[in-house]
Motif scaffolding. Structure first.
Motif, PDB file in Angstrom:
ATOM      1  N   ASP A   1      -6.007  -9.877  29.658  1.00  0.00           N
ATOM      2  CA  ASP A   1      -6.826  -8.810  29.086  1.00  0.00           C
ATOM      3  C   ASP A   1      -6.618  -8.806  27.576  1.00  0.00           C
ATOM      4  OD1 ASP A   1      -7.723  -6.403  28.123  1.00  0.00           O
ATOM      5  OD2 ASP A   1      -6.366  -5.173  29.324  1.00  0.00           O
TER       6      ASP A   1
ATOM      7  N   GLY B   1      -7.907  -6.977  25.519  1.00  0.00           N
ATOM      8  CA  GLY B   1      -8.064  -5.651  24.921  1.00  0.00           C
ATOM      9  C   GLY B   1      -6.759  -4.888  24.884  1.00  0.00           C
TER      10      GLY B   1
ATOM     11  N   ARG C   1      -2.984  -4.447  23.739  1.00  0.00           N
ATOM     12  CA  ARG C   1      -2.063  -4.847  22.679  1.00  0.00           C
ATOM     13  C   ARG C   1      -0.869  -5.607  23.253  1.00  0.00           C
ATOM     14  NH1 ARG C   1      -1.042  -2.794  17.412  1.00  0.00           N
ATOM     15  NH2 ARG C   1       0.408  -4.308  16.560  1.00  0.00           N
TER      16      ARG C   1
ATOM     17  N   ASP D   1     -13.921  -8.253  36.385  1.00  0.00           N
ATOM     18  CA  ASP D   1     -13.468  -7.843  35.060  1.00  0.00           C
ATOM     19  C   ASP D   1     -13.406  -9.052  34.111  1.00  0.00           C
ATOM     20  OD1 ASP D   1     -12.217  -6.690  32.905  1.00  0.00           O
ATOM     21  OD2 ASP D   1     -10.384  -6.116  33.955  1.00  0.00           O
TER      22      ASP D   1
ATOM     23  N   MET E   1      -8.538  -2.441  34.459  1.00  0.00           N
ATOM     24  CA  MET E   1      -8.145  -1.162  33.874  1.00  0.00           C
ATOM     25  C   MET E   1      -9.356  -0.348  33.420  1.00  0.00           C
ATOM     26  SD  MET E   1      -5.097  -1.394  31.241  1.00  0.00           S
ATOM     27  CE  MET E   1      -4.874  -0.165  29.983  1.00  0.00           C
ATOM     28  N   GLY E   2     -10.313  -1.043  32.827  1.00  0.00           N
ATOM     29  CA  GLY E   2     -11.486  -0.329  32.309  1.00  0.00           C
ATOM     30  C   GLY E   2     -12.312   0.282  33.422  1.00  0.00           C
TER      31      GLY E   2
ATOM     32  N   HIS F   1      -9.452   3.614  33.539  1.00  0.00           N
ATOM     33  CA  HIS F   1     -10.038   4.473  32.498  1.00  0.00           C
ATOM     34  C   HIS F   1     -11.257   5.190  33.049  1.00  0.00           C
ATOM     35  CE1 HIS F   1      -7.408   3.014  29.538  1.00  0.00           C
ATOM     36  NE2 HIS F   1      -8.059   1.933  29.167  1.00  0.00           N
TER      37      HIS F   1
ATOM     38  N   LYS G   1      -1.872  -1.954  31.826  1.00  0.00           N
ATOM     39  CA  LYS G   1      -1.306  -2.748  30.736  1.00  0.00           C
ATOM     40  C   LYS G   1      -1.050  -1.908  29.485  1.00  0.00           C
ATOM     41  CE  LYS G   1      -4.612  -4.732  32.258  1.00  0.00           C
ATOM     42  NZ  LYS G   1      -5.881  -5.365  32.562  1.00  0.00           N
ATOM     43  N   ASN G   2      -0.719  -0.671  29.727  1.00  0.00           N
ATOM     44  CA  ASN G   2      -0.431   0.236  28.615  1.00  0.00           C
ATOM     45  C   ASN G   2       0.611   1.238  29.099  1.00  0.00           C
ATOM     46  OD1 ASN G   2      -1.053   3.089  27.460  1.00  0.00           O
ATOM     47  ND2 ASN G   2      -1.845   1.678  25.922  1.00  0.00           N
TER      48      ASN G   2
HETATM   49  C1  LIG Z   1      -9.820  -2.437  27.019  1.00  0.00           C
HETATM   50  C2  LIG Z   1      -9.119  -2.390  28.354  1.00  0.00           C
HETATM   51  C3  LIG Z   1      -9.599  -1.214  29.137  1.00  0.00           C
HETATM   52  C4  LIG Z   1      -9.464  -3.662  29.139  1.00  0.00           C
HETATM   53  O1  LIG Z   1      -8.728  -3.745  30.347  1.00  0.00           O
HETATM   54  P1  LIG Z   1      -9.299  -4.490  31.641  1.00  0.00           P
HETATM   55  O2  LIG Z   1     -10.414  -3.672  32.152  1.00  0.00           O
HETATM   56  O3  LIG Z   1      -9.707  -5.832  31.216  1.00  0.00           O
HETATM   57  O4  LIG Z   1      -8.186  -4.533  32.644  1.00  0.00           O
HETATM   58  C5  LIG Z   1      -7.597  -2.305  28.157  1.00  0.00           C
HETATM   59  O5  LIG Z   1      -7.150  -3.454  27.601  1.00  0.00           O
HETATM   60  C6  LIG Z   1      -7.158  -1.148  27.273  1.00  0.00           C
HETATM   61  O6  LIG Z   1      -7.211  -0.023  27.658  1.00  0.00           O
HETATM   62  N1  LIG Z   1      -6.680  -1.479  26.064  1.00  0.00           N
HETATM   63  C7  LIG Z   1      -6.253  -0.558  25.077  1.00  0.00           C
HETATM   64  C8  LIG Z   1      -4.835  -0.140  25.303  1.00  0.00           C
HETATM   65  C9  LIG Z   1      -3.758  -1.019  24.739  1.00  0.00           C
HETATM   66  O7  LIG Z   1      -3.969  -1.849  23.850  1.00  0.00           O
HETATM   67  O8  LIG Z   1      -2.633  -0.837  25.195  1.00  0.00           O
END
Ligand SMILES: CC(C)(COP(=O)(O)O)[C@@H](O)C(=O)NCCC(=O)O
Ligand SMILES: [Mn+2]
Length: 910
Positions: free
Chosen positions: A686, A688, A690, A741, A863-864, A868, A886-887
């Motif tokens: 992912d 996105g 960090r 995803d 996650m998105g 979220h 992942k956060n």
């Molecule tokens: C943008 C994302 C929702 C993508 O996650 P994905 O859906 O690919 O699992 C995720 O990487 C995110 O919430 N990132 C911001 C938080 C961070 O950088 O910890």
């Protein structure tokens, strides 16, 4: 016991993977070498599929021409107003309507979406399979496009004419798309307001167009009805500095009182579409405030006058109850000492001249006098007709917090708290919108809330609906304008401090409304209207248990610390994103310049939101993440992660055959678990996150995948696997929708093998992927090529993809051993209708909505899409939500866990 078998299997799997690793590393190096030399020489999965949005945004500097070559009717020719597709039409055709008031000219104009004609093989086969005739677009004569909102001061009408001319808004129009109007109906613009009469000759002279006059009240009501029905969170309340968005049920809208505060005030009882009566009004309105205010304070503009009021103290002008009662309340009749007994009354007893009063105090006293008066008359009329809702619109308000608080206070005070004033975000554009809607046959009034997406393009944080400087044309102009803007150091208007002040005056509630601070956000930025994207093909996802109760966002960003955290995350991610975006466009000087402009524009959006969280309406994390993608597109970065996605796809596809062999050696039960583990483990890819991006700098794809798989110890943080497993022992699902995803391992080693398992069990599979790129998410355009590559090694996938119309050229050699299972259930790909890492299921593509009708299993991954958004969504059918968190903060907040914890949430049909 089961655990050790599993571990053994896992080790075997990882052994195979390790062998591949060396091969892949070599390949990767080669790939990078090739990339550096020439981006286009290599066979790349999906390389020719990248959307060309970047190019299609181009506008020629010359006057738009209507190109009807190769025009064809889309959909049924028997229809009354079939859509005419103009495949060679490259210029934006626009459609314009005006509301020319005494003080301001409001413009609403339409520009066509650039990519409506794109129709690929995948789309055609999906349409055939799902029985979709041209999506649902055929029932809408309007093509997709954008509605823009702009205003000018009437005294600067020449600027307005220049703007119209530079954008050629007076030429062409929607009629060009209709069967009976392929000719350019140049020459007529719908207009309302007194200026439609007054300036008719000027328009004829300067632009050669006639103004077609529309009744003002009709327009106001049509505009308000449209907004209240079609725009989510259009209405809001504003009390004591606190703004709260209200969701109006379109089926329970009427009757209501519409109070339009322009130069004068009209009060209209609205009973339905086109059904209304002007029941009252007052000549004491916006014009009165500006006119008297100008005379009394020598202010040069309305905004200046409003700004003065921010620093005023009306007690020096107004006679309060306490002034009469020696500082006491008149409690017997419910009046506090601070209630205004008489506006400007104090000036009678004082022997002071006008010059001796502070202009600030005069302005505030005047503002309160007029706002209270309007609020009071409005309430009395609502009472008279038993109307429970009062909506206030018109440019007098201009998003000014203090004005709204004052009106709200009056309504609250006079109704003893029973009635509430509501305001409209597009307050000033009701008339212009209504005039726009009066063009026949555009179908705008048929549009529903899910077909409109409000977005904030590059200019929003600065312009807020007002044009500063020359109108923006193409991207180059846009960037140079931005550069100039920043060089000049023009401030992003200061926030409205929410500092509570002591004491009370006025009608007894508060001394000075909380929203009143030292500085006023000028109306330019307070006017928070975005561009409305009209997407007639969007639909509500039919499997939502109750669309009315559905809220896509899991995290509540109205919690300020939460908002601040996510804004900071986005801000910190920006340098890396810009690097990727610039690299994706070959790192040219032009790309660098665009990257820079993108970074500034997006930072400005973030800064704006940090200052005023509700600036763009009710905002969730999904909107923030989408705004970033939109902003990238605005600066013509079509796909910032294109090469990363290709590299990861290739690496994962090379490992896939061995993974499949390994899976096929397992019994059904352990295979299912291994597959779910595979999905969760591969969701680590992912770009996105960090934390994940930091990881990628430390190891190869395979090292990370191995690490991730090794961490797959059950029980997961949320672990409903056993329930899911039990369900899978029962008769198979008919059709599963897999919301996929990320590219690379996530799709190839995670979701595709799971799809294969479902197909093998006899379940039809629909892979649901993004319509537009977002981070490293795989898109619906890219998927068929990935599936085709995978199908080379897998008979199940090949047959299913053929059955689903994904493999048009059946030239696949299979090396798969599972030929005994001659499944012909189809594997399909549909687009989800969005270009964001999250998904709002109230607005999905018509092909997804069609595919959902026969589905009885929904798998949301990532996650998105599963955390979220949609974590709490309830569905009519079985739903499985799979993601790795992942956060760290999100893990703590959602599941009281830690980063890299996994979620496997299974919810049987509700
Ligand atoms: C943008 C994302 C929702 C993508 O996650 P994905 O859906 O690919 O699992 C995720 O990487 C995110 O919430 N990132 C911001 C938080 C961070 O950088 O910890
Ligand atoms: Mn993703």
């Amino acid at each position: 016991m089961a655990g050790s078998v599993q571990n053994q299997q896992q080790q075997q799997l990882l052994g195979i993977i390790e062998e591949e690793e060396e091969k892949l590393q070599k390949q990767k190096e080669e790939t990078e070498g090739n990339n550096n030399n020439n981006n286009n020489t290599r066979k790349q999965v999906g390389s020719d599929m990248a959307p060309t949005a970047g190019n299609s945004i181009h506008r020629s500097g010359s006057r738009p021409q209507l190109d009807v070559s190769k025009a064809e009717i889309q959909g049924n020719v028997e229809e009354k107003y079939p859509t005419i597709l103009l495949p060679n039409q490259s210029d934006d055709l626009s459609h314009l309507a005006l509301d020319i008031g005494g003080s301001l000219i409001k413009l609403v104009y339409f520009s066509r979406h650039e990519d409506q004609s794109a129709d690929d093989k995948r789309k055609r086969s999906v349409k055939e399979r799902l029985g979709l005739s041209n999506g649902n677009r055929r029932s809408f004569p309007i093509l997709g496009g954008r509605l823009h909102f702009v205003k000018f001061e009437t005294r600067k009408i020449n600027e307005c004419l220049d703007f119209i001319y530079s954008k050629q808004l007076h030429c062409g129009g929607l009629e060009s798309h209709y069967s009976d109007g392929v000719t350019d109906q140049n020459g007529i613009i719908k207009a309302t307001g007194g200026g439609a009469y007054k300036y008719a000759d000027l328009f004829k002279e300067r632009l050669g167009v006639s103004l077609d006059k529309e009744d003002e009240m009709n327009c106001l009501v049509a505009g308000a009805n449209f907004l209240l029905k079609a725009i989510r969170h259009e209405a809001f309340t504003h009390m004591e500095g606190h703004k709260e968005f209200v969701q109006i049920d379109p089926n329970d809208l009427f009757p209501y009182l519409l109070v339009n505060i322009g130069s004068g005030v009209s009060m209209i009882k609205v009973d339905g579409d086109g059904k209304f009566e002007r029941v009252s009004g007052t000549n004491v309105g916006g014009g009165t405030y500006w006119g008297l205010g100008r005379l009394l304070t020598k202010c040069k503009s309305f905004d200046e006058l409003l700004e003065l009021s921010q620093k005023g103290d009306n007690r020096t002008m107004d006679m309060l109850v306490g002034d009469i009662y020696g500082g006491l309340d008149y409690s017997k009749i419910g009046l506090s000492a601070s209630t205004i007994a008489s506006s400007f009354g104090k000036t009678i007893s004082e022997k002071k001249e006008l010059e001796e009063y502070r202009p600030e105090d005069i302005s505030l006293s005047l503002l309160r006098m007029i706002s209270y008066n309007i609020g009071q008359i409005a309430y009395l009329n609502a009472l008279r007709f038993r109307l429970k809702r009062i909506f206030f619109g018109g440019f007098f308000i201009r998003g000014h917090a203090y004005t709204m608080d004052t009106i709200s206070f009056a309504v609250h005070f006079w109704s003893n708290g029973e009635a509430q004033a509501m305001f409209l975000r597009h307050e000033g554009f009701l008339g212009a919108l209504g005039a726009f809607m009066s063009y026949e046959k555009h179908g705008l009034d048929d549009l529903m809330v899910h077909q409109l997406v409000e977005r904030f393009p590059m200019g929003a944080p600065y312009t807020g609906g007002k044009i500063h400087g020359p109108p923006l044309g193409d991207l180059n102009e846009k960037i140079s304008w931005m550069e100039k803007f920043l060089q000049k150091g023009t401030e992003i208007t200061a926030p409205v401090p929410m500092t509570p002040l002591a004491g009370t005056t006025g009608l007894g509630g508060f001394e000075v409304p909380l929203s009143k601070g030292n500085t006023l956000r000028s109306d330019a930025s307070a006017l928070n209207v975005g561009v409305l994207h009209l997407v007639p093909t969007l639909e509500v996802f039919p499997l939502l248990a109750d669309p009315k109760l559905y809220d896509p966002n899991t995290i509540d960003l109205s919690d300020h610390s939460e908002l601040e955290y996510w804004l900071t995350i986005l801000s910190e991610h920006l340098p890396d994103l810009v690097d990727k975006a610039v690299a994706s466009e070959g790192g040219t000087d032009d790309a660098k310049r665009r990257g820079d402009a993108f970074a500034r524009a997006f930072s400005a959006h973030l800064a704006r939101l940090m200052e005023e969280p509700s600036a763009y309406g009710k905002l969730g994390l999904a909107n923030l993440l989408e705004m970033r993608e939109e902003c990238l597109r605005e600066f013509q970065f079509a796909d910032a992660y294109r090469s990363i996605k290709q590299r990861e796809n290739e690496a994962s596809l090379a490992v896939l055959p061995d993974l499949l062999v390994e899976l096929d050696s397992m019994d059904e039960e352990s295979r299912l678990l291994t597959l779910i583990e595979g999905v969760l483990a591969a969701n680590i890819f992912d770009w996105g996150s960090r934390a994940c991006v930091d990881l990628y700098h430390k190891g190869t794809i395979i090292e990370i995948y191995r690490m991730s798989r090794n961490k797959m110890r059950r029980p997961w943080r949320v672990d409903d696997f056993d329930e899911f497993k039990e369900r899978m022992k029962m008769p198979c699902h008919k059709r599963a929708l897999l919301f996929v995803d990320n590219s690379g391992a996530d799709i190839v080693l995670g979701m595709l093998p799971l799809a294969r398992e479902l197909l093998r069990r006899g379940t039809e599979v629909v892979l649901v992927a993004n319509s537009l790129p977002a981070l490293n998410d795989v898109t619906a355009m890219e998927l068929p090529d990935i599936v085709a590559e995978a199908a080379k090694h897998c008979d199940i996938l090949r047959r299913a993809a053929e059955a689903g119309g994904l493999l048009v050229d059946a030239m696949i050699n299979t090396s798969d051993s599972s030929k005994e299972n001659s499944s012909s259930v189809p594997l399909m790909v549909v687009e989800n209708g969005c270009g964001s890492p999250c998904i709002d299921l109230r607005q999905v593509s018509s092909e997804l909505a069609a595919a959902a009708k026969d589905a009885d299993l929904i798998i949301l991954e990532g996650m998105g899409r599963a955390l979220h958004t949609n974590l709490n969504a309830l569905f009519k059918q079985d739903a499985l939500k799979l993601a790795m968190v992942k956060n760290q903060r999100l893990a703590e907040k959602l599941v009281k866990g830690n980063i890299y914890d996994c979620i496997c949430k299974y919810e049987p049909a509700s």
